[in-house]
Motif scaffolding. Sequence first.
Motif, PDB file in Angstrom:
ATOM      1  N   LEU A   1       0.826  -1.207   0.000  1.00 47.46           N
ATOM      2  CA  LEU A   1       0.000   0.000   0.000  1.00 47.46           C
ATOM      3  C   LEU A   1       0.862   1.259   0.000  1.00 47.46           C
ATOM      4  CD1 LEU A   1      -2.917  -0.880   2.451  1.00 47.46           C
ATOM      5  CD2 LEU A   1      -2.680  -1.353   0.002  1.00 47.46           C
ATOM      6  N   ALA A   2       1.966   1.225   0.745  1.00 47.33           N
ATOM      7  CA  ALA A   2       2.867   2.378   0.772  1.00 47.33           C
ATOM      8  C   ALA A   2       3.415   2.666  -0.624  1.00 47.33           C
ATOM      9  CB  ALA A   2       4.012   2.128   1.753  1.00 47.33           C
ATOM     10  N   ARG A   3       3.806   1.606  -1.331  1.00 42.09           N
ATOM     11  CA  ARG A   3       4.351   1.811  -2.669  1.00 42.09           C
ATOM     12  C   ARG A   3       3.284   2.307  -3.642  1.00 42.09           C
ATOM     13  NH1 ARG A   3       7.507  -2.707  -1.040  1.00 42.09           N
ATOM     14  NH2 ARG A   3       6.047  -4.218  -1.918  1.00 42.09           N
ATOM     15  N   LEU A   4       2.054   1.825  -3.499  1.00 43.73           N
ATOM     16  CA  LEU A   4       0.982   2.323  -4.365  1.00 43.73           C
ATOM     17  C   LEU A   4       0.745   3.806  -4.123  1.00 43.73           C
ATOM     18  CD1 LEU A   4      -1.621  -0.603  -4.164  1.00 43.73           C
ATOM     19  CD2 LEU A   4      -0.183   0.016  -6.127  1.00 43.73           C
ATOM     20  N   ARG A   5       0.784   4.229  -2.843  1.00 46.84           N
ATOM     21  CA  ARG A   5       0.597   5.647  -2.529  1.00 46.84           C
ATOM     22  C   ARG A   5       1.674   6.502  -3.183  1.00 46.84           C
ATOM     23  NH1 ARG A   5       1.467   7.669   2.088  1.00 46.84           N
ATOM     24  NH2 ARG A   5       0.049   9.442   1.843  1.00 46.84           N
ATOM     25  N   HIS A   6       2.904   6.011  -3.145  1.00 48.10           N
ATOM     26  CA  HIS A   6       4.002   6.800  -3.710  1.00 48.10           C
ATOM     27  C   HIS A   6       4.024   6.722  -5.240  1.00 48.10           C
ATOM     28  CE1 HIS A   6       5.596   7.927   0.152  1.00 48.10           C
ATOM     29  NE2 HIS A   6       5.671   6.665   0.534  1.00 48.10           N
ATOM     30  N   ARG A   7       3.666   5.569  -5.764  1.00 50.62           N
ATOM     31  CA  ARG A   7       3.662   5.410  -7.230  1.00 50.62           C
ATOM     32  C   ARG A   7       2.631   6.332  -7.878  1.00 50.62           C
ATOM     33  NH1 ARG A   7       5.686   0.969  -9.604  1.00 50.62           N
ATOM     34  NH2 ARG A   7       5.318  -0.235  -7.698  1.00 50.62           N
ATOM     35  N   PHE A   8       1.484   6.452  -7.202  1.00 46.19           N
ATOM     36  CA  PHE A   8       0.418   7.319  -7.700  1.00 46.19           C
ATOM     37  C   PHE A   8       0.283   8.523  -6.775  1.00 46.19           C
ATOM     38  CE2 PHE A   8      -0.663   2.988  -9.104  1.00 46.19           C
ATOM     39  CZ  PHE A   8      -0.765   3.191 -10.467  1.00 46.19           C
ATOM     40  N   SER A   9       1.377   9.174  -6.550  1.00 49.42           N
ATOM     41  CA  SER A   9       1.432  10.299  -5.607  1.00 49.42           C
ATOM     42  C   SER A   9       0.397  11.372  -5.945  1.00 49.42           C
ATOM     43  CB  SER A   9       2.827  10.925  -5.633  1.00 49.42           C
ATOM     44  OG  SER A   9       2.910  12.000  -4.729  1.00 49.42           O
ATOM     45  N   GLY A  10      -0.354  11.791  -4.915  1.00 54.51           N
ATOM     46  CA  GLY A  10      -1.367  12.808  -5.107  1.00 54.51           C
ATOM     47  C   GLY A  10      -2.668  12.297  -5.669  1.00 54.51           C
ATOM     48  N   GLN A  11      -2.722  10.999  -5.994  1.00 50.47           N
ATOM     49  CA  GLN A  11      -3.925  10.424  -6.588  1.00 50.47           C
ATOM     50  C   GLN A  11      -4.558   9.341  -5.717  1.00 50.47           C
ATOM     51  OE1 GLN A  11      -1.722   9.481 -10.322  1.00 50.47           O
ATOM     52  NE2 GLN A  11      -3.390  10.562 -11.347  1.00 50.47           N
ATOM     53  N   VAL A  12      -3.887   8.998  -4.610  1.00 46.99           N
ATOM     54  CA  VAL A  12      -4.361   7.945  -3.722  1.00 46.99           C
ATOM     55  C   VAL A  12      -4.541   8.497  -2.317  1.00 46.99           C
ATOM     56  CG1 VAL A  12      -3.793   5.733  -2.636  1.00 46.99           C
ATOM     57  CG2 VAL A  12      -3.276   6.103  -5.058  1.00 46.99           C
ATOM     58  N   ALA A  13      -5.680   8.186  -1.695  1.00 48.58           N
ATOM     59  CA  ALA A  13      -5.941   8.574  -0.312  1.00 48.58           C
ATOM     60  C   ALA A  13      -6.178   7.321   0.516  1.00 48.58           C
ATOM     61  CB  ALA A  13      -7.152   9.500  -0.229  1.00 48.58           C
ATOM     62  N   ALA A  14      -5.581   7.289   1.708  1.00 49.60           N
ATOM     63  CA  ALA A  14      -5.726   6.148   2.607  1.00 49.60           C
ATOM     64  C   ALA A  14      -6.775   6.463   3.669  1.00 49.60           C
ATOM     65  CB  ALA A  14      -4.387   5.822   3.263  1.00 49.60           C
ATOM     66  N   TRP A  15      -7.847   5.686   3.682  1.00 51.09           N
ATOM     67  CA  TRP A  15      -8.940   5.883   4.619  1.00 51.09           C
ATOM     68  C   TRP A  15      -8.670   5.128   5.909  1.00 51.09           C
ATOM     69  CZ3 TRP A  15     -12.495   2.251   6.592  1.00 51.09           C
ATOM     70  CH2 TRP A  15     -13.643   2.786   7.210  1.00 51.09           C
ATOM     71  N   PRO A  16      -8.946   5.694   7.077  1.00 55.85           N
ATOM     72  CA  PRO A  16      -9.574   7.002   7.306  1.00 55.85           C
ATOM     73  C   PRO A  16      -8.573   8.108   7.622  1.00 55.85           C
ATOM     74  CG  PRO A  16      -9.583   5.781   9.343  1.00 55.85           C
ATOM     75  CD  PRO A  16      -8.858   4.914   8.330  1.00 55.85           C
ATOM     76  N   PHE A  17      -7.320   7.908   7.253  1.00 56.36           N
ATOM     77  CA  PHE A  17      -6.267   8.848   7.636  1.00 56.36           C
ATOM     78  C   PHE A  17      -6.239  10.106   6.776  1.00 56.36           C
ATOM     79  CE2 PHE A  17      -4.313   4.468   8.200  1.00 56.36           C
ATOM     80  CZ  PHE A  17      -4.781   4.329   9.498  1.00 56.36           C
ATOM     81  N   GLU A  18      -6.765  10.016   5.572  1.00 53.37           N
ATOM     82  CA  GLU A  18      -6.720  11.141   4.645  1.00 53.37           C
ATOM     83  C   GLU A  18      -8.114  11.425   4.076  1.00 53.37           C
ATOM     84  OE1 GLU A  18      -2.410  10.941   2.580  1.00 53.37           O
ATOM     85  OE2 GLU A  18      -3.686   9.227   2.104  1.00 53.37           O
ATOM     86  N   VAL A  19      -8.313  12.651   3.635  1.00 50.92           N
ATOM     87  CA  VAL A  19      -9.577  13.033   3.011  1.00 50.92           C
ATOM     88  C   VAL A  19      -9.706  12.310   1.671  1.00 50.92           C
ATOM     89  CG1 VAL A  19     -10.912  14.951   2.061  1.00 50.92           C
ATOM     90  CG2 VAL A  19      -9.525  15.287   4.125  1.00 50.92           C
ATOM     91  N   LEU A  20     -10.880  11.754   1.409  1.00 46.34           N
ATOM     92  CA  LEU A  20     -11.090  10.987   0.179  1.00 46.34           C
ATOM     93  C   LEU A  20     -11.482  11.904  -0.978  1.00 46.34           C
ATOM     94  CD1 LEU A  20     -12.936   7.839   1.556  1.00 46.34           C
ATOM     95  CD2 LEU A  20     -10.485   8.266   1.308  1.00 46.34           C
TER      96      LEU A  20
END
Length: 292
Positions: free
Chosen positions: A189-208
């Motif tokens: 999941l960490a790599r997906l967040r960085h690979r698609f930086s600015g396009q992925v939000a992790a619930w419930p830690f970030e605004v969707l």
Amino acid sequence: MSLFDTYIMVDWSGGNDAGPTPRKDAIWACIARGGVTETPVYLRNREVAETWLTEMIADEIGAGRRVCAGFDFPFGYPRGFGAALTGSNDPLAVWDWFADHIEDAPEGNNRCQVASDINALFEGVGPFWGNPYPTRDFAHLPRKGLARSNRDFPEKRAVEELAKGSFTCWQLSGAGAVGSQVIMGLPVLARLRHRFSGQVAAWPFEVLDRSVALVEIWPSLIAGAVARDMRADEIKDAAQVRVLAGAVARLDAEGALEPLLRAGTAGDREGWILGVGFEAQLEQAATGEVYA
């Protein structure tokens, strides 16, 4: 209006390559889109799964579709652990920490050694426990939960106190254990967040408010619906992601998904399981009925 266009539900695994023949206790994924739930996909190991997820997310973003991607392992640990491990109160720092320390390959990984090394950072024994290797010991990883003496962190997250039957993320092995799935899933999941930086939000830690929402799921919340809808010779893991993908899609189509997501704010540091507190609605959606 629906919050998402595409729903991807994933049943994860912390084990090694499961082989070419579809089987239980492996990685399964299912997509629901446009009112259609597709045939579940068998992914034999995490390397294959990460490649499949990367390509799928890239295609969906490219097509302008918003994605709700669910994974059946905890996105966070009980309160206090993240800050103790990383020095930060940001739970996503734990994702990056594991991404930096986990070595993974289809034939094996270092999850037990990493858990042992983490235990060594704290007084007493624990909090992680469970060793799946009968002939290999790890200096600071007890085989039994009762052997622990560390009391720095709660045994369960707040959401697990509500989700009866859910397991603690400290347990790495044994029937129903989810600890290994967490350690081996968060790096992906960490790599997906960085690979698609600015396009992925992790619930419930970030605004969707981005193209892709990563959400925590637990298919046992709809165990009854899965049991009723399982097809002849269907593997349970495949049935779970198929039924859950359809349920979440139907909830969203009827404008009934937003309350489930809003409830996750209670787990702003520990994470939350989508649907806890809304089990009846999720079960009804899994059977094709939705009551907003």
